[in-house]
Write a protein that holds these residues in place. Structure first.
Motif, PDB file in Angstrom:
ATOM      1  N   THR A  15      21.494 -24.289 -21.503  1.00  9.78           N
ATOM      2  CA  THR A  15      20.432 -23.697 -22.186  1.00  9.78           C
ATOM      3  C   THR A  15      18.889 -23.488 -20.535  1.00  9.78           C
ATOM      4  O   THR A  15      18.770 -22.537 -20.790  1.00  9.78           O
ATOM      5  CB  THR A  15      19.152 -25.008 -23.230  1.00  9.78           C
ATOM      6  OG1 THR A  15      20.264 -24.645 -24.363  1.00  9.78           O
ATOM      7  CG2 THR A  15      18.642 -23.726 -23.593  1.00  9.78           C
ATOM      8  N   TRP A  16      19.027 -24.858 -20.180  1.00  7.72           N
ATOM      9  CA  TRP A  16      17.981 -24.884 -18.619  1.00  7.72           C
ATOM     10  C   TRP A  16      18.733 -23.906 -17.622  1.00  7.72           C
ATOM     11  O   TRP A  16      17.869 -23.021 -16.922  1.00  7.72           O
ATOM     12  CB  TRP A  16      17.707 -26.245 -18.378  1.00  7.72           C
ATOM     13  CG  TRP A  16      17.124 -26.052 -16.830  1.00  7.72           C
ATOM     14  CD1 TRP A  16      17.649 -25.967 -15.818  1.00  7.72           C
ATOM     15  CD2 TRP A  16      15.796 -26.015 -16.957  1.00  7.72           C
ATOM     16  NE1 TRP A  16      17.186 -26.193 -15.147  1.00  7.72           N
ATOM     17  CE2 TRP A  16      15.806 -25.778 -15.327  1.00  7.72           C
ATOM     18  CE3 TRP A  16      15.235 -25.486 -17.793  1.00  7.72           C
ATOM     19  CZ2 TRP A  16      14.429 -26.037 -15.212  1.00  7.72           C
ATOM     20  CZ3 TRP A  16      13.383 -26.129 -17.760  1.00  7.72           C
ATOM     21  CH2 TRP A  16      13.442 -25.766 -16.021  1.00  7.72           C
ATOM     22  N   VAL A  18      20.822 -21.029 -18.479  1.00 10.10           N
ATOM     23  CA  VAL A  18      19.974 -19.605 -18.968  1.00 10.10           C
ATOM     24  C   VAL A  18      18.423 -19.155 -18.337  1.00 10.10           C
ATOM     25  O   VAL A  18      18.303 -17.946 -18.422  1.00 10.10           O
ATOM     26  CB  VAL A  18      20.188 -19.707 -20.897  1.00 10.10           C
ATOM     27  CG1 VAL A  18      19.399 -18.087 -20.718  1.00 10.10           C
ATOM     28  CG2 VAL A  18      22.074 -19.883 -21.008  1.00 10.10           C
ATOM     29  N   PHE A  19      17.445 -20.017 -18.854  1.00  9.55           N
ATOM     30  CA  PHE A  19      15.977 -19.728 -18.871  1.00  9.55           C
ATOM     31  C   PHE A  19      15.926 -19.921 -17.358  1.00  9.55           C
ATOM     32  O   PHE A  19      15.343 -18.567 -16.718  1.00  9.55           O
ATOM     33  CB  PHE A  19      15.214 -21.461 -19.242  1.00  9.55           C
ATOM     34  CG  PHE A  19      15.878 -21.700 -20.752  1.00  9.55           C
ATOM     35  CD1 PHE A  19      15.205 -22.270 -20.992  1.00  9.55           C
ATOM     36  CD2 PHE A  19      15.564 -20.432 -21.629  1.00  9.55           C
ATOM     37  CE1 PHE A  19      15.196 -22.057 -22.183  1.00  9.55           C
ATOM     38  CE2 PHE A  19      16.212 -20.248 -22.715  1.00  9.55           C
ATOM     39  CZ  PHE A  19      15.792 -21.843 -23.602  1.00  9.55           C
ATOM     40  N   ALA A 619      20.661 -23.464 -29.547  1.00 20.96           N
ATOM     41  CA  ALA A 619      20.650 -22.922 -28.157  1.00 20.96           C
ATOM     42  C   ALA A 619      20.839 -21.567 -27.895  1.00 20.96           C
ATOM     43  O   ALA A 619      20.505 -20.939 -27.286  1.00 20.96           O
ATOM     44  CB  ALA A 619      21.432 -24.155 -27.364  1.00 20.96           C
ATOM     45  N   ALA A 623      18.321 -18.740 -26.729  1.00 23.58           N
ATOM     46  CA  ALA A 623      18.427 -18.368 -25.090  1.00 23.58           C
ATOM     47  C   ALA A 623      18.261 -16.847 -25.782  1.00 23.58           C
ATOM     48  O   ALA A 623      17.348 -16.208 -24.921  1.00 23.58           O
ATOM     49  CB  ALA A 623      19.376 -18.894 -24.826  1.00 23.58           C
ATOM     50  N   CYS A 624      18.826 -15.719 -26.737  1.00 20.56           N
ATOM     51  CA  CYS A 624      18.515 -14.665 -27.428  1.00 20.56           C
ATOM     52  C   CYS A 624      17.594 -14.346 -27.524  1.00 20.56           C
ATOM     53  O   CYS A 624      17.053 -13.148 -26.727  1.00 20.56           O
ATOM     54  CB  CYS A 624      19.833 -14.317 -28.268  1.00 20.56           C
ATOM     55  SG  CYS A 624      21.443 -14.504 -27.871  1.00 20.56           S
ATOM     56  N   VAL A 627      15.094 -14.294 -23.737  1.00 19.99           N
ATOM     57  CA  VAL A 627      15.470 -13.198 -23.580  1.00 19.99           C
ATOM     58  C   VAL A 627      15.127 -11.884 -23.176  1.00 19.99           C
ATOM     59  O   VAL A 627      14.461 -11.255 -22.685  1.00 19.99           O
ATOM     60  CB  VAL A 627      17.098 -12.784 -22.666  1.00 19.99           C
ATOM     61  CG1 VAL A 627      17.461 -11.203 -22.240  1.00 19.99           C
ATOM     62  CG2 VAL A 627      17.682 -14.480 -21.936  1.00 19.99           C
ATOM     63  N   VAL A 644       8.101 -19.911 -21.444  1.00 14.00           N
ATOM     64  CA  VAL A 644       9.167 -19.907 -20.354  1.00 14.00           C
ATOM     65  C   VAL A 644       8.964 -19.989 -18.792  1.00 14.00           C
ATOM     66  O   VAL A 644       9.738 -20.395 -18.051  1.00 14.00           O
ATOM     67  CB  VAL A 644      10.365 -18.883 -20.907  1.00 14.00           C
ATOM     68  CG1 VAL A 644      11.621 -18.939 -19.877  1.00 14.00           C
ATOM     69  CG2 VAL A 644      10.737 -19.824 -21.951  1.00 14.00           C
TER      70      VAL A 644
END
Length: 758
Positions: A15-16, A18-19, A619, A623-624, A627, A644
């Motif tokens: 997850t991190w 992705v961020f 997660a 994330a979706c 984003v 974020v």
């Protein structure tokens, strides 16, 4: 257990990652440059301790003309955390562009040349900070003490962010005026010069100005013995017009009236306040004649209301702005996303936007950059701006006044009913069946309370009686329409409540924004989307509704499952998406609770594997939506996207700060409120009855297998709500109500049926 921890850490790292890969708007500060001659000037006129009613009911032609020329609205006045609304905190918060504290030391602004102790204020400043004023005409002697007072804050901030940002970009600041009361000992001390905290930089320095006694003239008719010399303020503006890019004026007299309120009756106070406002209005008329609002910017800012008004629970203040780039209408900002309302942290971001600067204070001496906490103030068209802002003022005042008695009364009533229901079953009370309508009623109340502001409410007592009456009608209707099986009425109350909540969120939350059971703008915890109370209600309602529909036998299981999957997806979407519910903790709870229910619905078990699948789903969903939020313009982003961005800027420490900050609030609620009693008693009663009355609960499970199976989904969701929300016990308690009420009703009905009393 170790394997589970490793897998969770992997999920967290994914997850991190992705961020960390997101592309965000650059926040690098522009290179320093002198202001071009045609750039324009920003002026903030501070009129403290007045209300929207004062503004409306006083003859203020210049101020009202300015409001119609630009934007008008209300401003929140929250400082840091649980700090009180005192000028030292509210002024300093405006200057910092973040919720901070200033305390009594925030009043200690002086001219560098003013006598202080055994020398000048400049000498004292050097002895306190080790820095030379370097030509600054005004400085703040309390800057070091204020820094120490804010060290415990769990987020990034910069005292004097407005001044620091302007100084870092080659622009100059000035402050003129004070609210001193000579010879009167105030909690803040000898001086009353908090306006310096708006114009100063993070060293406590202001380039130009005068906050000395030269701004006052003696007046034997005034309560304070002095009043502001507006002729002198006007002369100071003439001198600063070509030198300072930002000028902050402290008009002072309304503050003095507030601080001498104890010596006069209310009628006299109101008369003095109106005369003071008229004097300020005359000054504004003169000021407007000297400014060019085609290129300049003029703000009227009220850091906090009068003390007597705050004692009645009214904490919003008037705000007016006009000038270059300001369209007519009412205020709006991305911080609050509500027409007519802004945050006190938005002023700093608006100044930055006016000067075309990134909203970030560059770190110095190895410190990290600090992103301003607010967002720039925009305008929204309004056909009747005065009426719209007045209605907003009335609605928020009602919400604040009604919230405590209505919510406290409701939650305590539910707690008493739950305990009474448990005792009735344990003690085999013969009249337990009479409790069933009351248990149905408590599941109808949240849906009814959504409409509270739209019901005529001349007083809090009347609105409480109206809600009770409507609850009686809805309960009677549910029992009539739900005849046949004991728990059928809950199908109506849960289904209808969930439908209203979702529809309201899609319509912009007009009901949630003014419901006593929802978030309250006065507290400043949340301003839009879905609050923790109704997030818990929605998740609990949907899970119980689906379970009871399965058990009703009126539809085929395949049909119900087919409808349930998109229903669950819609609920998660409603809670999660940034332009709807925008509730991160609620999203986690929804995916956990609805995911666990889905696992059980399709015949799988809640084990380690399903737990990992649910965790991965959480997660992925987060994330979706993150984003998506980051792809929108900065002003349209919710607090999710901005959080974020802060995490990207500050790293893992920001995540730790968020967790600590949320759990400090949550732990306080768990220790000292009825919410925690209700939640834990309800949660523990479920396995308690299974062990104590295996025959009764076995019969109940046979009659309602799906409902009993889905209780695990409610429990699962409530635990995640408890852990991942700053007021998680509130959401968890609201969610568990929709499990415990039908559960107790079902056991009572089975007990009565077994004993031949029904």
């Amino acid at each position: 257990m170790l394997r589970t921890i490793r897998l969770l850490l992997c999920l967290a790292l994914i997850t991190w990652a992705v961020f960390a890969g997101f592309s965000v708007h650059s926040l690098a500060a522009a290179p320093a440059a002198n202001r071009p001659s045609d750039k324009g000037q920003a002026v903030i006129v501070v009129i403290d301790r007045i209300t929207w009613d004062d503004f409306l009911k006083t003859d203020l032609p210049a101020m009202k003309r300015l409001a119609l020329q630009g934007v008008m609205g209300l401003m929140t006045t929250n400082p840091a955390g649980s700090k009180p609304r005192i000028p030292g905190n509210t002024y300093t918060t405006i200057g910092a562009g973040a919720k901070v504290a200033g305390g009594p030391s925030a009043a200690s602004g002086l001219n560098a040349s003013e006598p202080n102790e055994n020398g000048t204020a400049g000498d004292s400043y050097y002895s306190y900070t080790g820095l030379r004023p370097n030509g600054s005409q005004v400085l703040h002697l309390g800057i070091a003490e204020m820094e120490k007072d804010n060290q415990s804050l769990k987020y990034q901030y910069s005292l004097g962010a407005i001044g620091t940002l302007l100084h870092q970009n080659g622009l100059k600041t000035a402050v003129v005026g004070n609210a001193d009361i000579p010879g009167v000992a105030l909690p803040e001390g000898k001086y009353y010069r908090q306006a310096v905290t708006i114009a100063m930089d993070n060293r406590g320095l202001v380039d130009y100005g005068d906050v000395s006694a030269k701004n006052e003239v003696f007046d034997s008719r005034s309560l304070a013995g002095v009043k502001t010399d507006f002729r002198y303020l006007s002369e100071q503006y003439d001198a600063l017009k070509s030198k300072a890019d930002l000028v902050v004026f402290e008009t002072g007299d309304t503050s003095r009236i507030n601080d001498t309120a104890g010596v006069a009756v209310n009628e006299v106070l109101q008369s003095h306040r109106q005369m003071a406002l008229i004097a300020v209005d005359n000054f504004l008329g003169t000021l407007q004649g000297k400014m060019d609002l085609r290129r300049d910017l003029l703000m009227i800012v009220v850091p906090e209301p009068p003390t007597q008004v705050m004692e009645k629970g009214k904490f919003l203040t008037p705000f007016i702005m006009a000038g270059r780039g300001v369209e007519k209408g009412v205020v709006w900002s991305g911080t609050i996303k509500r027409n007519g309302l802004i945050s006190n942290t938005d002023i700093a971001a608006t100044i930055a936007k006016y000067f075309e600067l990134p909203p970030v204070v560059k770190g110095e001496g190895g410190k990290k950059d600090v992103i301003l906490g607010g967002q720039d103030i925009e305008s929204r068209a309004a056909a009747r701006p005065f009426s719209d802002v007045t209605k907003l003022s009335d609605d928020t005042s009602f919400l604040y006044s009604a919230r405590y008695p209505m919510v406290k009364g409701y939650i305590n009533t539910v707690l008493v009913l739950v305990i009474a229901g448990i005792l009735a079953l344990v003690l085999k009370w013969p009249g337990a069946r009479h409790m069933v309508p009351l248990l149905i009623a408590i599941t109808a109340v949240p849906g009814i309370m959504l409409w509270a502001n739209y019901i005529p409410h001349p007083s809090i007592t009347v609105i409480i009686l109206e809600v009770i009456g409507l609850t009686f009608l809805v309960t009677a209707a549910a029992m009539t329409l739900g005849r046949g099986r004991p728990l059928n009425p809950f199908i109506i109350t849960t289904g209808l409540t969930a439908l209203i909540i979702v529809a309201d969120i899609f319509l912009g939350a007009p009901l949630a924004k003014t419901s006593p059971l929802s978030y309250d703008v006065m507290s400043g915890a949340r301003f839009y989307g879905i609050g923790n109370e109704y997030m818990g209600v929605l998740i609990g309602c949907v899970i119980v509704f689906v379970g009871l529909v399965f058990d009703s036998g009126k539809f085929g299981n395949i049909f119900i499952k087919t409808c349930t999957v998109p229903t669950f997806a819609l609920v998660i979407y409603t809670i999660a998406t940034p332009n709807l519910g925008t509730n991160v903790g609620g999203t986690i709870a929804a995916v956990a609770g609805l995911g666990a229910t889905g696992v059980l619905m399709f015949g799988w078990s809640l084990n380690r594997r399903s737990f990992l699948v649910i965790s991965a789903s959480i997660a992925a969903v987060l994330a979706c939506f993150i984003v998506y939020d980051l792809t929108r313009a900065v002003e349209a982003q919710s607090h999710i996207g901005r959080t974020v961005t802060l995490i990207r800027e500050n790293g893992i420490s920001e995540i730790i700060n968020i967790i600590v900050r949320k759990w400090e609030v949550n732990f306080k609620l768990i220790k000292s409120t009825s919410w925690s009693w209700l939640y834990f008693i309800s949660l523990l009663s479920l396995p308690f009855f299974n062990r104590l009355f295996p025959r009764t609960t076995g019969r109940f499970r046979a009659d309602y297998p799906w409902f009993n199976k889905f209780l695990a989904g409610v429990g699962f969701g409530s635990v995640f709500a408890l852990i991942f929300n700053d007021s998680g016990v509130v959401a968890a308690a609201m969610m568990i109500i929709y499990a415990i009420a039908p559960y107790l009703s079902g056991l009572i009905s089975v007990r009565e049926e077994t004993e031949g009393r029904l």
